[in-house]
Design an enzyme around this catalytic site. Structure first.
Site, PDB file in Angstrom:
ATOM      1  N   GLY A 198       0.836  -1.197   0.000  1.00  0.00           N
ATOM      2  CA  GLY A 198       0.000   0.000   0.000  1.00  0.00           C
ATOM      3  C   GLY A 198       0.864   1.237   0.000  1.00  0.00           C
ATOM      4  CB  CYS A 227       5.294  -4.206   0.290  1.00  0.00           C
ATOM      5  SG  CYS A 227       6.297  -2.793  -0.107  1.00  0.00           S
ATOM      6  CE1 TYR A 228       1.082   1.275   5.243  1.00  0.00           C
ATOM      7  CE2 TYR A 228      -0.423  -0.533   5.712  1.00  0.00           C
ATOM      8  CZ  TYR A 228       0.004   0.760   5.952  1.00  0.00           C
ATOM      9  OH  TYR A 228      -0.639   1.524   6.887  1.00  0.00           O
ATOM     10  CG  HIS A 242       5.393  -6.064  -4.557  1.00  0.00           C
ATOM     11  ND1 HIS A 242       4.163  -5.879  -3.976  1.00  0.00           N
ATOM     12  CD2 HIS A 242       6.106  -4.935  -4.303  1.00  0.00           C
ATOM     13  CE1 HIS A 242       4.112  -4.679  -3.415  1.00  0.00           C
ATOM     14  NE2 HIS A 242       5.281  -4.092  -3.591  1.00  0.00           N
ATOM     15  CD  GLU A 275       2.264  -8.707  -5.051  1.00  0.00           C
ATOM     16  OE1 GLU A 275       3.110  -9.418  -4.485  1.00  0.00           O
ATOM     17  OE2 GLU A 275       1.996  -7.555  -4.660  1.00  0.00           O
ATOM     18  CG  ASP A 304     -16.565 -11.445 -20.249  1.00  0.00           C
ATOM     19  OD1 ASP A 304     -15.755 -12.389 -20.303  1.00  0.00           O
ATOM     20  OD2 ASP A 304     -16.221 -10.260 -20.120  1.00  0.00           O
ATOM     21  CE  LYS A 318     -12.279 -11.786 -21.293  1.00  0.00           C
ATOM     22  NZ  LYS A 318     -13.417 -10.891 -21.554  1.00  0.00           N
TER      23      LYS A 318
END
Ligand code: XMP
Length: 514
Positions: free
Chosen positions: A55, A82-83, A170, A172, A228, A370
Site C-alpha cells: 500500500g 511490503c506495507y 512483491h 505477486e 463473458d 477472465k
C-alpha cells in the site's frame, strides 16, 4: 460458502488484485477485501490464512491503515507483503522508518533460512521485485530473518510458530519469477489449504448460486458475441434451463459476418432459446450523422434499453437480467468508492438497464477473473474459437467510426477491419495479440492511383498486447503483415487510399480511439 479460502486484505497497492489471481491460479479460492472489512464478511469465506497487501501509506503516519484486531485474534497464518510486512513490525515490537534510499525495481535476495516452509523447494538465490520507500529497521522480537538483499537486511522474515511472515518484495508480480511458488507455499505448506478451485468447481459453485437466486423466475441475457456473456448464459442455462432466454441484437455496428457467426455458434453449441433481433436500421438511423462519442454511446445505450424492454415484454413475466460483470470490475468500482486505488478506467459496459427496467441482476461471473471465465467456458463445452475471441466494445463500430456515422462509413470500416483481421489470422497471430481492429478516421488525405489523384479516407490499424486491458502495448506486428493488410485495404476498399498503424501504448493513449 467456499470450503476454504485465503483472504487478501487490501491496503491500496496496485498489485492487490494480482495476489488474489495467483492464489486462484494455485487452486485456492481467494477474495480481496478492504482492510477494514467486517469480521462477518471474513468468516463467511472460511479463511485458512490472511495476506496483507502492499500500500502507498507509511505505517507510522497519522491515519495510516492499521492491523485489524480480528487478524491477531484469529490465530490464522499471516503473510504481509511490503506495507503488510511493515504493518506486522509496527503492530508487534519491531520498527519501520523512512529510508534514505527508495528501493524500486529488480533485486537479488539470498535465502538464509531455507528450512522455512515459505521458501520450500526454491533456490537460495532469487530475483525479486522491490517497490518501497520505508524500511524495516527492527524485526519484532519473535521473528527471525529468512532472506536478505544488498539493501534490505530483512527481505523476508518469519515467526514460524505463530505462522506469520513478512516479505519486503512483491511475489505477486511477474518480475518475481518464483513468486508464484512462494504464494503457493504459503497457501499449501503454511496455511494447509487443500486446493480444488478448478474450472469444474467454479462452474458448480456458480450454478448453485444462480439456482438459489433465481428459483423459478425468468431470466433474460443479452449476448454481445464476446466470451463473458456467452459463459454467463451457459452457466445460467445449466442452472435454470428453459427459464433463460438469450437476446442478441444486431446493431448494424458489428464486424463483417459477426451476427450470423454469433447466432450460428450459439445455436450449435448451447441449447438455450435465442431471440435474434435485427435492429441495424433502427440503430443506424438514430445515429445517422452523429459525431460526438458520448452522444453515440448514449443513443446506443438507450436503444438497447428500448429493445430489451420490447423483447422482455413480449416474453411476459421476466424478473432477472443477466450481466457478465467480472471480478476486476467489482474490485475496481469498490476500490474507487473507498478511494484506496485510483480509478483508472470508467466502467463502460452498457449500463443502466436494470434500474430502468425494474429487473434484478444475475451476475454469475461477479467473482471470476477472465482466465477463470475462459476455463469455465471450455468446461461447459464452448468452442475454442469463441473462448479466445477478442473483446469488442458494446457500442461496436460506432466508437471506431470517428466523426459522423453513416451507413456507408460503417460499411467502409467493416470491410477494412475484416481484411486486417483476416491477414492477422493468415499470419497465425490472432492469439498473440489481445485486441486488433481498424478505425476510420474523420479526415481525408491525398493519394495517387494510376494517373489520378485521389482524395479519400484514412484507416488506422490498432493491435495491442495486454494482460488486463488497463495498460497495453502496441503489438510489434511483422512489416509483411502490415504491408499486406494495407495493400489489400487500399485495393479492395475503394473509399480508402491511406492506412496508418497506431504505435502508442496505453497509457497515455487508450486502446479505442474514442
Ligand atoms: P480503452 O479504450 O478504455 O479500452 O483503453 C479498454 C477496453 O474496453 C473496451 N471499451 C469498451 N467496451 N463499451 C464497452 O463495452 C465502451 O464504450 C468501450 N470503450 C472501450 C475496449 O475495446 C478495450 O477492450
Amino acid at each position: 460458502m467456499p470450503t476454504e479460502s485465503i483472504v487478501v486484505l487490501d491496503f491500496g497497492s496496485q498489485y492487490s488484485q494480482l495476489i488474489v489471481r495467483r492464489l486462484r491460479e494455485a487452486g485456492v479460492y481467494s477474495e480481496l477485501l478492504p482492510f477494514y472489512a467486517e469480521t462477518a464478511a471474513v468468516q463467511a469465506l472460511n479463511p485458512r490464512g490472511v495476506i496483507l497487501s502492499g500500500g502507498p501509506a507509511s505505517v507510522y503516519a497519522e491515519g495510516a491503515p492499521q492491523m485489524p484486531a480480528w487478524v491477531i485474534e484469529s490465530g490464522l497464518p499471516v503473510l504481509g507483503i511490503c506495507y503488510g510486512m511493515q504493518l506486522i513490525a509496527h503492530t508487534l515490537d519491531g520498527s519501520v522508518e523512512a529510508s534514505t534510499k527508495r528501493e524500486f525495481g529488480p533485486a537479488e535476495i539470498t535465502i538464509d533460512h531455507p528450512e522455512s516452509p515459505l521458501f520450500a523447494a526454491l533456490d537460495l538465490q532469487q530475483r525479486v521485485w522491490m517497490s518501497h520507500g520505508d524500511k524495516l529497521t527492527k524485526m519484532p522480537s519473535s521473528f527471525h530473518p529468512i532472506a536478505h538483499s544488498a539493501n534490505s537486511p530483512y527481505a523476508a522474515m518469519g515467526d514460524e510458530e505463530r505462522r506469520w511472515y513478512g516479505l519486503q518484495f512483491h511475489p505477486e508480480v511477474v518480475h518475481t519469477p518464483h513468486g508464484r511458488e512462494l504464494i503457493r507455499n504459503f497457501a499449501y505448506r503454511v496455511c494447509g489449504c487443500e486446493g480444488g478451485w478448478t474450472a469444474e468447481a467454479i462452474a458448480e459453485q456458480a450454478i448453485t448460486r444462480i439456482h438459489e437466486q433465481v428459483g423459478g423466475g425468468r431470466v433474460i441475457c443479452g449476448l454481445s458475441g464476446g466470451v463473458d456473456s456467452a459463459v454467463a448464459a451457459a452457466l445460467i442455462g445449466r442452472a435454470v434451463g428453459e427459464q433463460l432466454t438469450c437476446i442478441f441484437v444486431d446493431t448494424g455496428l458489428l464486424r463483417l459476418g459477426e451476427a450470423e457467426q454469433v447466432i450460428e455458434t450459439f445455436r450449435n453449441n448451447l441449447h438455450i432459446p435465442l431471440i435474434a433481433v435485427n435492429a441495424a436500421e433502427e440503430f443506424l438511423s438514430a445515429l445517422e450523422g452523429v459525431s460526438d462519442p458520448e452522444a453515440k454511446r448514449k443513443i446506443i445505450g438507450e436503444k438497447f434499453i428500448r429493445i430489451f424492454e420490447r423483447e422482455a415484454e413480449s416474453l411476459g413475466d421476466v424478473q432477472f437480467l443477466a450481466q457478465g460483470t467480472l471480478y476486476p470490475d467489482v474490485i475496481e468500482s469498490t476500490a474507487a468508492d473507498r478511494n484506496v486505488a485510483a480509478k483508472i478506467k470508467t466502467h463502460h459496459n452498457v449500463g443502466g438497464l436494470p434500474e430502468k427496467m425494474n429487473l434484478k441482476l444475475v451476475e454469475p461471473l461477479r467473482y471470476l477473473f477472465k482466465d477463470e471465465v475462459r476455463a469455465v467456458g471450455l468446461e461447459l463445452g464452448l468452442p475454442e474459437s469463441w473462448i479466445w475471441r477478442h473483446p469488442f466494445p458494446g457500442p461496436g463500430l460506432a466508437v471506431r467510426i470517428l466523426g459522423p456515422i453513416t451507413h456507408e462509413r460503417a460499411e467502409t470500416l467493416r470491410r477494412a477491419d475484416a481484411i486486417f483481421l483476416e491477414e492477422l489470422r493468415n499470419f497465425g497471430l490472432e492469439r498473440e495479440v489481445q485486441q486488433a481492429f481498424a478505425v476510420l478516421l474523420p479526415v481525408q488525405s491525398v493519394g495517387v492511383m494510376g494517373d489520378y489523384r485521389t482524395y479519400a479516407d484514412v484507416i488506422a490499424l490498432r493491435a495491442v498486447t495486454t494482460e488486463d486491458f488497463m495498460t497495453a502495448d502496441w503489438a510489434r506486428l511483422p512489416a509483411d503483415l502490415l504491408q499486406r493488410a494495407a495493400n489489400r485495404i487500399v485495393n479492395e476498399v475503394r473509399e480508402v487510399n491511406r492506412v496508418v498503424y497506431d504505435i502508442t501504448s496505453k497509457p497515455p493513449a487508450t486502446i479505442e480511439w474514442e
